[in-house]
Design a protein around this motif. Structure first.
Motif, PDB file in Angstrom:
ATOM      1  N   LYS A 182     -19.584  32.576  44.092  1.00 31.22           N
ATOM      2  CA  LYS A 182     -20.010  33.503  42.784  1.00 31.22           C
ATOM      3  C   LYS A 182     -20.909  32.462  41.725  1.00 31.22           C
ATOM      4  O   LYS A 182     -22.138  32.449  41.272  1.00 31.22           O
ATOM      5  N   LEU A 240     -24.604  31.247  42.891  1.00 31.41           N
ATOM      6  CA  LEU A 240     -25.573  32.711  42.619  1.00 31.41           C
ATOM      7  C   LEU A 240     -25.778  32.314  41.534  1.00 31.41           C
ATOM      8  O   LEU A 240     -25.785  33.169  40.165  1.00 31.41           O
ATOM      9  N   ARG A 269     -27.618  34.143  38.494  1.00 28.98           N
ATOM     10  CA  ARG A 269     -27.029  35.940  38.274  1.00 28.98           C
ATOM     11  C   ARG A 269     -28.362  36.728  37.909  1.00 28.98           C
ATOM     12  O   ARG A 269     -27.887  37.813  37.806  1.00 28.98           O
ATOM     13  N   SER A 270     -29.469  35.906  37.488  1.00 30.75           N
ATOM     14  CA  SER A 270     -30.796  36.772  37.388  1.00 30.75           C
ATOM     15  C   SER A 270     -30.809  37.321  38.575  1.00 30.75           C
ATOM     16  O   SER A 270     -31.575  38.127  38.447  1.00 30.75           O
ATOM     17  N   LEU A 271     -30.659  37.317  39.789  1.00 28.89           N
ATOM     18  CA  LEU A 271     -31.558  37.585  41.162  1.00 28.89           C
ATOM     19  C   LEU A 271     -30.018  38.765  41.456  1.00 28.89           C
ATOM     20  O   LEU A 271     -30.255  39.487  41.929  1.00 28.89           O
ATOM     21  N   THR A 272     -28.796  38.326  41.149  1.00 28.85           N
ATOM     22  CA  THR A 272     -27.586  38.871  41.739  1.00 28.85           C
ATOM     23  C   THR A 272     -25.914  38.083  42.008  1.00 28.85           C
ATOM     24  O   THR A 272     -26.266  36.859  41.093  1.00 28.85           O
ATOM     25  N   THR A 273     -25.325  39.480  41.916  1.00 31.22           N
ATOM     26  CA  THR A 273     -23.410  38.672  41.722  1.00 31.22           C
ATOM     27  C   THR A 273     -23.208  39.456  42.567  1.00 31.22           C
ATOM     28  O   THR A 273     -23.482  40.483  43.501  1.00 31.22           O
ATOM     29  N   ILE A 274     -21.597  38.869  42.457  1.00 31.01           N
ATOM     30  CA  ILE A 274     -20.929  39.341  43.883  1.00 31.01           C
ATOM     31  C   ILE A 274     -19.579  39.805  42.675  1.00 31.01           C
ATOM     32  O   ILE A 274     -18.823  39.188  42.274  1.00 31.01           O
TER      33      ILE A 274
END
Length: 243
Positions: free
Chosen positions: A83, A86, A88-93
């Motif tokens: 996490k 990754l 955070r401007s693109l995606t997160t889990i």
């Protein structure tokens, strides 16, 4: 350093002093590995990491991941590390929708989901004494391509997402039927069943939740056809009971 596959060593431990001293290298650690920093950033003095750890409830108790503290901390550390990697401007889990399966000396099975299936892999070396390879539907033998030896078995069932997709499909059929004809409703139901059985094959009969969903959705389809078309009892028998 890791130990035998049948009896792996604990972290930073060896089975005996002779094995420990037989090689000059006692430990290998990558200094940029963020897993070592997880407990520093997320201390767990009260063992709260075990609470809320996701598990595969579709399997029996003895086939689920055993929530042992070292395995739970490692699972959360792996998730935390990925996490943090990754952007955070693109995606997160999110943890609520994630399951991390740990294969260790306390957890002999490896659990994961893939393409609508739940898979449980049990290696041969982790089977109990006297256990034999099962020969039945929804159980696949995994073999070594070079030696042709059966090294593990994979148990299959349908995931909750796969069951929900089928329920959503039938719900769309019910909502879009309106005052359509009997034959069109039955054709849509038969198409949905054929697609389900063709894709999931033998895993259907080993997933009790899906069998319950089939009974409920069949009753809804029969109620709809009775209400919309005034179908007789003889026509009712034309709806196949495929499960």
């Amino acid at each position: 350093m890791a130990g035998l596959p049948q009896m792996p060593n604990n972290f930073l431990q060896y089975c005996n002093s002779v094995t420990k001293a037989c090689h000059p290298i006692w430990l290998y650690s990558c200094y940029i590995d963020q897993l070592h920093q997880y407990l520093s950033a997320n201390p767990d003095s009260t063992n709260n990491n075990v609470i809320g750890y996701n598990n595969k409830h579709c399997w029996p108790w003895d086939c689920r991941m055993r929530l042992i503290k070292p395995d739970v901390n490692l699972g959360r550390a792996v998730f935390w590390n990925i996490k943090q990697s990754l952007p955070r401007s693109l995606t997160t889990i999110k943890w609520e929708g994630t399951f991390v399966s740990i294969y260790s000396k306390d957890d002999p099975q490896l659990l994961f989901s893939m393409s609508g299936f739940e898979v449980c892999i049990l290696p041969k070396i982790r089977m109990l004494d006297g256990d034999q390879f099962l020969l039945k539907d929804a159980v696949w033998n995994l073999t070594n391509e070079q030696t042709k030896e059966r090294t593990a078995q994979a148990f299959l069932c349908i995931s909750d997402e796969g069951i929900q997709q089928f329920n959503n499909h039938i719900q769309q059929v019910l909502m879009s039927s309106g005052s359509t004809t009997f034959s069109k409703i039955v054709n849509k139901w038969n198409t949905a069943l054929i697609g389900l059985m063709t894709y999931h094959c033998e895993a259907v009969i080993h997933t009790n939740e899906l069998l319950d969903a089939l009974i409920k959705t069949e009753n809804k389809i029969q109620t709809l056809t009775h209400f919309c078309t005034g179908m007789s009892h003889e026509e009712d028998q034309l709806i196949p009971n495929l499960y």
